[in-house]
Motif scaffolding. Structure first.
Motif, PDB file in Angstrom:
ATOM      1  N   UNK A 164       0.832  -1.215   0.000  1.00 15.07           N
ATOM      2  CA  UNK A 164       0.000   0.000   0.000  1.00 15.07           C
ATOM      3  C   UNK A 164       0.863   1.261   0.000  1.00 15.07           C
ATOM      4  N   UNK A 165       1.941   1.249   0.758  1.00 19.15           N
ATOM      5  CA  UNK A 165       2.838   2.396   0.759  1.00 19.15           C
ATOM      6  C   UNK A 165       3.459   2.604  -0.615  1.00 19.15           C
ATOM      7  N   UNK A 166       3.799   1.518  -1.285  1.00 22.56           N
ATOM      8  CA  UNK A 166       4.367   1.632  -2.629  1.00 22.56           C
ATOM      9  C   UNK A 166       3.357   2.240  -3.600  1.00 22.56           C
ATOM     10  N   UNK A 167       2.115   1.789  -3.544  1.00 24.84           N
ATOM     11  CA  UNK A 167       1.094   2.271  -4.469  1.00 24.84           C
ATOM     12  C   UNK A 167       0.583   3.657  -4.108  1.00 24.84           C
ATOM     13  N   UNK A 168       0.803   4.094  -2.853  1.00 22.14           N
ATOM     14  CA  UNK A 168       0.297   5.407  -2.454  1.00 22.14           C
ATOM     15  C   UNK A 168       1.135   6.539  -3.025  1.00 22.14           C
ATOM     16  N   UNK A 169       2.341   6.242  -3.511  1.00 21.29           N
ATOM     17  CA  UNK A 169       3.178   7.301  -4.067  1.00 21.29           C
ATOM     18  C   UNK A 169       2.633   7.714  -5.429  1.00 21.29           C
ATOM     19  N   UNK A 170       2.708   9.031  -5.770  1.00 24.76           N
ATOM     20  CA  UNK A 170       2.215   9.486  -7.080  1.00 24.76           C
ATOM     21  C   UNK A 170       2.961   8.796  -8.205  1.00 24.76           C
ATOM     22  N   UNK A 171       2.253   8.632  -9.346  1.00 19.67           N
ATOM     23  CA  UNK A 171       2.873   7.966 -10.487  1.00 19.67           C
ATOM     24  C   UNK A 171       4.080   8.729 -11.002  1.00 19.67           C
ATOM     25  N   UNK A 172       4.026  10.087 -10.904  1.00 20.18           N
ATOM     26  CA  UNK A 172       5.119  10.895 -11.442  1.00 20.18           C
ATOM     27  C   UNK A 172       6.300  10.975 -10.494  1.00 20.18           C
ATOM     28  N   UNK A 173       6.131  10.503  -9.231  1.00 22.78           N
ATOM     29  CA  UNK A 173       7.216  10.631  -8.260  1.00 22.78           C
ATOM     30  C   UNK A 173       8.300   9.609  -8.545  1.00 22.78           C
ATOM     31  N   UNK A 174       9.519   9.989  -8.299  1.00 24.73           N
ATOM     32  CA  UNK A 174      10.651   9.083  -8.469  1.00 24.73           C
ATOM     33  C   UNK A 174      10.958   8.424  -7.145  1.00 24.73           C
ATOM     34  N   UNK A 175      10.788   7.112  -7.011  1.00 22.43           N
ATOM     35  CA  UNK A 175      10.941   6.464  -5.724  1.00 22.43           C
ATOM     36  C   UNK A 175      12.367   6.446  -5.207  1.00 22.43           C
ATOM     37  N   UNK A 176      13.348   6.547  -6.027  1.00 19.26           N
ATOM     38  CA  UNK A 176      14.725   6.472  -5.578  1.00 19.26           C
ATOM     39  C   UNK A 176      15.657   6.965  -6.660  1.00 19.26           C
ATOM     40  N   UNK A 177      16.946   6.947  -6.404  1.00 23.51           N
ATOM     41  CA  UNK A 177      17.908   7.428  -7.399  1.00 23.51           C
ATOM     42  C   UNK A 177      17.941   6.511  -8.614  1.00 23.51           C
ATOM     43  N   UNK A 178      17.952   7.132  -9.767  1.00 21.65           N
ATOM     44  CA  UNK A 178      18.026   6.370 -11.008  1.00 21.65           C
ATOM     45  C   UNK A 178      19.474   6.176 -11.399  1.00 21.65           C
ATOM     46  N   UNK A 179      19.737   5.059 -12.054  1.00 20.72           N
ATOM     47  CA  UNK A 179      21.085   4.774 -12.511  1.00 20.72           C
ATOM     48  C   UNK A 179      21.061   3.604 -13.466  1.00 20.72           C
ATOM     49  N   UNK A 180      22.225   3.240 -13.952  1.00 20.81           N
ATOM     50  CA  UNK A 180      22.352   2.086 -14.840  1.00 20.81           C
ATOM     51  C   UNK A 180      22.315   0.827 -13.982  1.00 20.81           C
ATOM     52  N   UNK A 181      21.364  -0.048 -14.272  1.00 18.31           N
ATOM     53  CA  UNK A 181      21.107  -1.230 -13.452  1.00 18.31           C
ATOM     54  C   UNK A 181      21.382  -2.481 -14.287  1.00 18.31           C
ATOM     55  N   UNK A 182      22.093  -3.419 -13.699  1.00 17.98           N
ATOM     56  CA  UNK A 182      22.337  -4.709 -14.354  1.00 17.98           C
ATOM     57  C   UNK A 182      21.120  -5.608 -14.104  1.00 17.98           C
ATOM     58  N   UNK A 183      20.245  -5.688 -15.062  1.00 24.05           N
ATOM     59  CA  UNK A 183      19.003  -6.440 -14.878  1.00 24.05           C
ATOM     60  C   UNK A 183      19.285  -7.920 -14.677  1.00 24.05           C
ATOM     61  N   UNK A 184      20.311  -8.447 -15.313  1.00 29.86           N
ATOM     62  CA  UNK A 184      20.611  -9.882 -15.153  1.00 29.86           C
ATOM     63  C   UNK A 184      21.078 -10.186 -13.725  1.00 29.86           C
ATOM     64  N   UNK A 185      21.806  -9.241 -13.100  1.00 29.25           N
ATOM     65  CA  UNK A 185      22.217  -9.456 -11.714  1.00 29.25           C
ATOM     66  C   UNK A 185      21.021  -9.394 -10.772  1.00 29.25           C
ATOM     67  N   UNK A 186      20.128  -8.445 -11.028  1.00 28.78           N
ATOM     68  CA  UNK A 186      18.912  -8.340 -10.209  1.00 28.78           C
ATOM     69  C   UNK A 186      18.085  -9.611 -10.339  1.00 28.78           C
ATOM     70  N   UNK A 187      17.924 -10.085 -11.580  1.00 29.04           N
ATOM     71  CA  UNK A 187      17.164 -11.319 -11.786  1.00 29.04           C
ATOM     72  C   UNK A 187      17.831 -12.499 -11.085  1.00 29.04           C
ATOM     73  N   UNK A 188      19.165 -12.550 -11.079  1.00 30.54           N
ATOM     74  CA  UNK A 188      19.863 -13.637 -10.375  1.00 30.54           C
ATOM     75  C   UNK A 188      19.631 -13.585  -8.879  1.00 30.54           C
ATOM     76  N   UNK A 189      19.658 -12.378  -8.291  1.00 31.59           N
ATOM     77  CA  UNK A 189      19.405 -12.241  -6.854  1.00 31.59           C
ATOM     78  C   UNK A 189      17.980 -12.666  -6.514  1.00 31.59           C
ATOM     79  N   UNK A 190      17.012 -12.181  -7.318  1.00 34.82           N
ATOM     80  CA  UNK A 190      15.624 -12.564  -7.076  1.00 34.82           C
ATOM     81  C   UNK A 190      15.416 -14.062  -7.238  1.00 34.82           C
ATOM     82  N   UNK A 191      16.141 -14.683  -8.190  1.00 38.20           N
ATOM     83  CA  UNK A 191      16.028 -16.114  -8.403  1.00 38.20           C
ATOM     84  C   UNK A 191      16.537 -16.891  -7.191  1.00 38.20           C
ATOM     85  N   UNK A 192      17.579 -16.387  -6.553  1.00 33.62           N
ATOM     86  CA  UNK A 192      18.098 -17.053  -5.338  1.00 33.62           C
ATOM     87  C   UNK A 192      17.050 -17.021  -4.229  1.00 33.62           C
TER      88      UNK A 192
END
Length: 479
Positions: free
Chosen positions: A308-336
């Motif tokens: 609910x806290x995640x969805x309560x933020x406005x759509x235009x708001x930036x939840x955190x700092x943006x940067x170049x993200x290694x999606x394959x590493x994120x997927x590997x962590x989530x897979x673990x």
């Protein structure tokens, strides 16, 4: 207070009416002045032409022997009573020819009589003080064998010009007054008519501020600026009403979802409290199950509140700092993490390097939610296939699948299919997934497997590149 400040303090309608009045008044005054000067110039030209066209030289030469200087006798111009005619001699003497009064001899007349200059036009006065326009030209006077230089002066009263100009000035002044008065009335009408939509808009805004009724709409006929403003206001109120409805729906859905774990918690806690109050001990196995149930309900509540806290933020708001993200590493962590939650499942993964621009923590949560759904609906011993190719992350389970009629609703908040309502969850996971992927510029979808087998395939497509930009390191979420 300065005039500018006073003007700005006036209501908009008064300022608009005043500006229209002043603009029209200046235009009317300019036209009247130009007309008056043009008429004056035309009358002056006509008077000068009339004086020049008077054949006084020939008449004076023919009648010189019939008149004597300084004697007032009827002359050849006796029927031209509006003109004064006299002959000026080089000696300064004058011979009256015609007219009611004689003219004083000026230096201009003597210079013309002596042959020192040509014809001349000038303003003067008669002996009785009447203002006249004088035209003096040279003339040769013959008396026997003698020829004498002289000048003849013809004068006409300036009243031939001043009286029509005076009448015209009064007429133009009256016309200006009528024009200014009409401009004031027209300015008020224009201001009232032009600002009527603004008044309606103001009334609508005041009504909304007073009653919070967002169903008010303003007529927006036409394509002018006021119509565009009305359409923009209607769009704004419609968006606010939709946002208000979504907020109310979110609160209602959240209350409904919170009621179930809270009811279960209350029941279990009441059982434990009653056991303590009555002294009747609960069997160890039952007590263990009650405590496990309380712990599970608390975990579900914590997860629901986080969603609910995640969805309560406005759509235009930036939840955190943006940067170049290694999606394959994120997927590997989530897979673990998914392997720990589904130890009875097999996971087949193929993750090619892919870098995207986004928020690492939010993207990891989205991938975890997709894998949690796969773990939740996969039967024991089945295989979950995870692949990442060219920015397309695919997660396929071997569960019962989702009916085609339910696919359009899977990303709605709190929506759960009939087959999933018996399982733990709040119905917010996929909503968070879709929102996170959209923020990263991608799309999320659920579909039936291409091979026609059992289960559901979740596909997250996020634009990026197989290698990070030069000089930029990828962001890894905190573990």
């Amino acid at each position: 207070m300065s005039p500018t400040a006073r003007f700005r303090a006036l209501p908009l309608r008064s300022r608009l009416a005043l500006l229209v009045t002043v603009a029209v008044a200046l235009a009317v005054a300019a036209v009247a002045c130009i007309s008056w000067f043009m008429v004056r110039t035309q009358l002056n030209d006509q008077l000068n032409s009339s004086l020049r066209s008077t054949n006084a030289r020939a008449q004076a030469s023919q009648t010189l022997n019939q008149i004597r200087c300084q004697d007032k006798v009827p002359g050849p111009f006796e029927n031209n009573l509006s003109a004064q005619v006299q002959i000026v001699l080089p000696t300064g003497g004058r011979c009256w020819v015609d007219g009611k009064n004689s003219l004083p001899v000026t230096d201009y007349d003597l210079e013309v009589a002596k042959g020192l200059r040509g014809p001349i036009l000038y303003d003067g006065k008669t002996t009785d003080g009447t203002s006249v326009r004088v035209y003096t030209q040279p003339v040769d006077l013959t008396s026997g064998p003698n020829v004498q230089n002289a000048a003849i002066s013809v004068a006409k009263p300036l009243s031939d010009i001043t009286e029509p100009l005076s009448t015209l000035a009064w007429v133009l002044l009256f016309v200006c007054g009528v024009g200014i008065l009409g401009a004031g009335v027209a300015g008020l009408w224009v201001a009232r008519t032009g600002l009527r939509p603004v008044d309606e808009l103001t009334g609508a805004v005041e009504h909304i501020a007073r009653t919070e009724d967002l169903t008010v709409r303003i007529p927006d006929e036409g394509d002018d600026e006021i119509a565009r403003l009305s359409r923009s206001f209607n769009s704004m109120t419609a968006a606010l009403a939709s946002s208000q409805e979504r907020q109310a729906q979110l609160i209602a859905d959240a209350g409904h979802e919170l009621r179930t774990p809270l009811t279960s918690l209350r029941t279990n806690i009441e059982l434990l409290a009653r056991s303590e109050e009555t002294g009747r001990a609960i069997p160890p196995e039952d007590r263990k199950e009650l405590l496990a149930s309380v712990k599970a309900q608390m975990t579900e509540l914590a997860s629901l509140i986080g969603d609910l806290q995640e969805l309560s933020r406005p759509d235009a708001a930036t939840p955190g700092p943006l940067g170049v993200v290694a999606l394959h590493e994120i997927a590997g962590t989530a897979l673990s993490r998914a392997r720990l939650r589904g130890p009875e499942l097999e996971f087949d993964s193929d993750l090619a390097p892919w870098y995207v621009r986004g928020e690492a923590a939010a993207l990891e949560r989205a991938v975890v939610n997709v894998l949690d759904n796969a773990v939740k609906f996969s039967p024991p011993g089945s295989t979950v296939t995870v692949s990442l190719r060219a920015g397309e992350l695919s997660v396929r389970d071997r569960g019962p699948g989702i009916p085609a009629d339910d696919l359009p609703h899977v990303f709605e908040r709190f929506w759960r299919s009939p087959s999933a309502r018996a399982l733990p969850g709040s119905g917010l996971g996929l909503s968070i997934v879709a929102r996170t992927v959209q923020r990263a510029g991608g799309t999320a979808a659920l579909r039936a497997p291409a091979d026609g087998g059992p289960g559901t395939e979740a596909v997250l497509s996020i634009p990026g590149a197989p290698a990070p930009p030069p000089g930029q390191a990828s962001v890894v979420p905190d573990q």
